[in-house]
Design a protein around this motif. Structure first.
Motif, PDB file in Angstrom:
ATOM      1  N   THR A  71      52.536  12.328 -26.716  1.00 41.64           N
ATOM      2  CA  THR A  71      53.832  12.591 -26.274  1.00 41.64           C
ATOM      3  C   THR A  71      54.859  11.172 -26.377  1.00 41.64           C
ATOM      4  OG1 THR A  71      52.630  13.884 -24.489  1.00 41.64           O
ATOM      5  CG2 THR A  71      55.034  13.750 -24.494  1.00 41.64           C
ATOM      6  N   GLN A 119      54.927  21.805 -17.865  1.00 43.14           N
ATOM      7  CA  GLN A 119      56.523  21.264 -17.917  1.00 43.14           C
ATOM      8  C   GLN A 119      57.039  20.809 -19.230  1.00 43.14           C
ATOM      9  OE1 GLN A 119      53.845  19.847 -16.285  1.00 43.14           O
ATOM     10  NE2 GLN A 119      54.350  17.479 -16.341  1.00 43.14           N
ATOM     11  N   LYS A 120      56.104  20.948 -20.153  1.00 44.21           N
ATOM     12  CA  LYS A 120      56.621  20.494 -21.556  1.00 44.21           C
ATOM     13  C   LYS A 120      57.096  21.673 -22.484  1.00 44.21           C
ATOM     14  CE  LYS A 120      55.007  16.078 -20.791  1.00 44.21           C
ATOM     15  NZ  LYS A 120      53.568  15.374 -20.316  1.00 44.21           N
ATOM     16  N   TRP A 150      48.189   8.587 -22.539  1.00 44.24           N
ATOM     17  CA  TRP A 150      47.529   9.597 -21.979  1.00 44.24           C
ATOM     18  C   TRP A 150      46.280   9.956 -22.201  1.00 44.24           C
ATOM     19  CZ3 TRP A 150      50.219  10.655 -17.922  1.00 44.24           C
ATOM     20  CH2 TRP A 150      51.743  10.829 -17.983  1.00 44.24           C
ATOM     21  N   SER A 168      49.013  19.130 -23.380  1.00 41.90           N
ATOM     22  CA  SER A 168      50.195  19.311 -22.742  1.00 41.90           C
ATOM     23  C   SER A 168      51.528  19.400 -23.480  1.00 41.90           C
ATOM     24  CB  SER A 168      50.147  18.147 -21.671  1.00 41.90           C
ATOM     25  OG  SER A 168      49.191  18.116 -20.646  1.00 41.90           O
ATOM     26  N   GLY A 214      48.869  19.581 -12.325  1.00 37.92           N
ATOM     27  CA  GLY A 214      49.253  18.997 -13.532  1.00 37.92           C
ATOM     28  C   GLY A 214      48.112  18.446 -14.563  1.00 37.92           C
ATOM     29  N   ALA A 215      48.557  17.884 -15.707  1.00 42.54           N
ATOM     30  CA  ALA A 215      47.416  17.450 -16.560  1.00 42.54           C
ATOM     31  C   ALA A 215      46.658  16.427 -15.829  1.00 42.54           C
ATOM     32  CB  ALA A 215      47.984  17.098 -17.927  1.00 42.54           C
ATOM     33  N   THR A 216      47.352  15.425 -15.182  1.00 38.79           N
ATOM     34  CA  THR A 216      46.774  14.182 -14.703  1.00 38.79           C
ATOM     35  C   THR A 216      45.488  14.765 -13.729  1.00 38.79           C
ATOM     36  OG1 THR A 216      48.784  13.032 -14.615  1.00 38.79           O
ATOM     37  CG2 THR A 216      46.718  12.163 -13.209  1.00 38.79           C
ATOM     38  N   THR A 228      43.714  14.449 -27.461  1.00 31.73           N
ATOM     39  CA  THR A 228      44.927  14.753 -26.794  1.00 31.73           C
ATOM     40  C   THR A 228      45.707  15.097 -28.284  1.00 31.73           C
ATOM     41  OG1 THR A 228      44.758  12.778 -25.491  1.00 31.73           O
ATOM     42  CG2 THR A 228      47.076  13.933 -25.504  1.00 31.73           C
ATOM     43  N   ASP A 279      43.492  18.003 -24.454  1.00 39.41           N
ATOM     44  CA  ASP A 279      44.887  17.668 -23.596  1.00 39.41           C
ATOM     45  C   ASP A 279      45.878  18.339 -24.559  1.00 39.41           C
ATOM     46  OD1 ASP A 279      47.175  17.374 -22.284  1.00 39.41           O
ATOM     47  OD2 ASP A 279      46.589  15.070 -21.800  1.00 39.41           O
TER      48      ASP A 279
HETATM   49  C1  PLP Z   1      52.835  14.441 -19.444  1.00 38.20           C
HETATM   50  C2  PLP Z   1      51.451  14.429 -19.940  1.00 38.20           C
HETATM   51  C3  PLP Z   1      50.535  14.436 -19.159  1.00 38.20           C
HETATM   52  C4  PLP Z   1      50.694  14.260 -17.875  1.00 38.20           C
HETATM   53  O1  PLP Z   1      50.846  15.396 -17.057  1.00 38.20           O
HETATM   54  P1  PLP Z   1      51.271  15.573 -15.682  1.00 38.20           P
HETATM   55  O2  PLP Z   1      51.527  16.894 -15.510  1.00 38.20           O
HETATM   56  O3  PLP Z   1      52.306  14.691 -15.263  1.00 38.20           O
HETATM   57  O4  PLP Z   1      50.026  15.149 -14.676  1.00 38.20           O
HETATM   58  C5  PLP Z   1      49.193  14.358 -19.463  1.00 38.20           C
HETATM   59  N1  PLP Z   1      48.952  14.504 -20.982  1.00 38.20           N
HETATM   60  C6  PLP Z   1      49.959  14.662 -21.960  1.00 38.20           C
HETATM   61  C7  PLP Z   1      49.811  14.594 -23.308  1.00 38.20           C
HETATM   62  C8  PLP Z   1      51.298  14.740 -21.543  1.00 38.20           C
HETATM   63  O5  PLP Z   1      52.289  14.797 -22.351  1.00 38.20           O
END
Ligand code: PLP
Length: 357
Positions: free
Chosen positions: A149, A191-192, A101, A170, A74-76, A145, A168
């Motif tokens: 979100t 997942q988004k 984030w 995500s 994931g992004a983390t 970012t 980022d």
């Molecule tokens: C949801 C989100 C994350 C965290 O993502 P994970 O896959 O849960 O690690 C990081 N950055 C942004 C911008 C997000 O929306």
């Protein structure tokens, strides 16, 4: 009752993607095997991976300088993997802190080198994007970012800088066309807006690699993943498959220009409705920085929040409660969310306002 899925993530996926993914669980492409049962080094999976990578390159119009990886975590995980690979111990990276984030991202980076927060919008609860901040020319990279979100802001134009740009993406990946080639590194949890949880896409311009002196564990080393073609170890096969299907769906629907058209239509409809009902609802995000993906607002009378959320629940609106530390209301309008869901939500807002205005 028809449900309207405004979840912030994991979130709504296109129906044809869900149908194809569920067929593949029982029988992957007539092989008699489940997608969950095939080896990651088979020609079958290689084809899935190849299509996913080439779809990303087509959608982003990337040249040969960029590599596309599908990684665990994931992004983390990227919050640490980026500085581990790009930020030397005595060097400095610039970060924009525009929300939770970005804040987590720069705290992780500080474990590896120096961090300078060049834009911090916490003075107004991250309700805007700052545009006129200085970027030190000696920064190893600038991290932003692209869509916040939780706070409901989105970058609609990007800083002009010679410093390598890391983003980022995500929560707004593939929501619109943009010049992806100007980014040195892009990452997004799937997942988004692009698939199922369990995989993260990272796009890297190769010239930023190989510049740090620390030892990097193999599984964290972008160069080794590139050399292994995202197959250093077992990738999340099913999650990569769902991303591939979503990318295929985006291309079939008309690519990023079509996604932009749909997302603009949804965002315009929602924000126009919000702005017209300000006696009951309170918009908080600066107009020019409003996110197309995650819209947040509050009730002018906080005491009405609970009854508004209850009405949403009764009417099948899923995932509209604001982030736990922020409160209020948030609706997420990712690529797969139909305009009709936004229309239905706006009707509900009007109805509630007429009863409570
Ligand atoms: C949801 C989100 C994350 C965290 O993502 P994970 O896959 O849960 O690690 C990081 N950055 C942004 C911008 C997000 O929306």
């Amino acid at each position: 009752m028809k449900l309207h899925n405004f979840n912030s993530g994991p979130s709504i996926l296109p129906q044809p993607v869900l149908e194809a993914a569920s067929r593949a669980i029982l029988d992957f492409n007539g092989t008699g095997l489940s997608i969950l049962e095939i080896g990651h080094r088979t020609a079958w999976f290689q084809e899935i991976l190849n299509e996913a990578i080439s779809s990303v390159k087509t959608l982003m119009q990337l040249g040969d300088d960029h590599e596309v990886l599908f990684l665990h975590g994931g992004a983390t995980t990227q919050f640490m993997q980026v500085p581990m690979n790009l930020l030397d111990e005595n060097a400095m990276a610039a970060y924009c802190d525009n929300g939770i984030w970005g804040n987590k991202a720069h705290k992780e980076a500080a474990l590896f080198g120096k961090v300078q927060v060049v834009s911090d919008t916490s003075d107004r609860k991250h309700s805007y994007i700052q545009k006129d901040f200085a970027i030190p020319s000696d920064a190893s990279y600038l991290h932003i970012t692209t869509n916040n979100t939780v706070e409901g802001t989105q970058w609609h134009q990007f800083p002009q800088t010679a410093v390598p740009l890391v983003a980022d993406m995500s929560s707004d990946i593939f929501c619109r066309p943009m010049d992806f080639n100007k980014f040195a590194l892009i990452y997004a949890g799937a997942q988004k807006n692009m698939g199922a949880a369990g995989v993260n896409m990272t796009v890297i311009r190769k010239d930023v690699l190989g510049k740090v002196s620390r030892k990097i564990p193999a599984i964290m080393d972008y160069s080794k993943h590139i050399a292994a073609g995202s197959l250093m170890n077992t990738p999340p096969v099913f999650a990569v498959y769902v991303s591939m299907l979503t990318l295929r769906w985006i291309l079939n629907e008309g690519g990023l220009p079509e996604m932009e058209k749909r997302n603009r239509a949804k965002a315009d409809l929602f924000y126009n409705t919000l702005d017209s009902l300000q006696e009951v609802y309170q918009p908080v995000v600066a107009k020019e920085d409003r996110s197309w993906m995650n819209a947040i607002f509050f009730l002018q009378k906080p005491s009405l929040e609970e009854s508004f959320l209850n009405l949403c629940k009764q009417e099948g609106m899923i995932g509209v409660k604001g982030y736990r530390t922020v409160g209020g209301v948030r609706i997420s309008m990712y690529n797969a969310l139909p305009l009709e869901s936004v229309q239905t939500f706006c009707d509900l807002m009007r109805h509630f306002a007429s009863k409570n205005g």
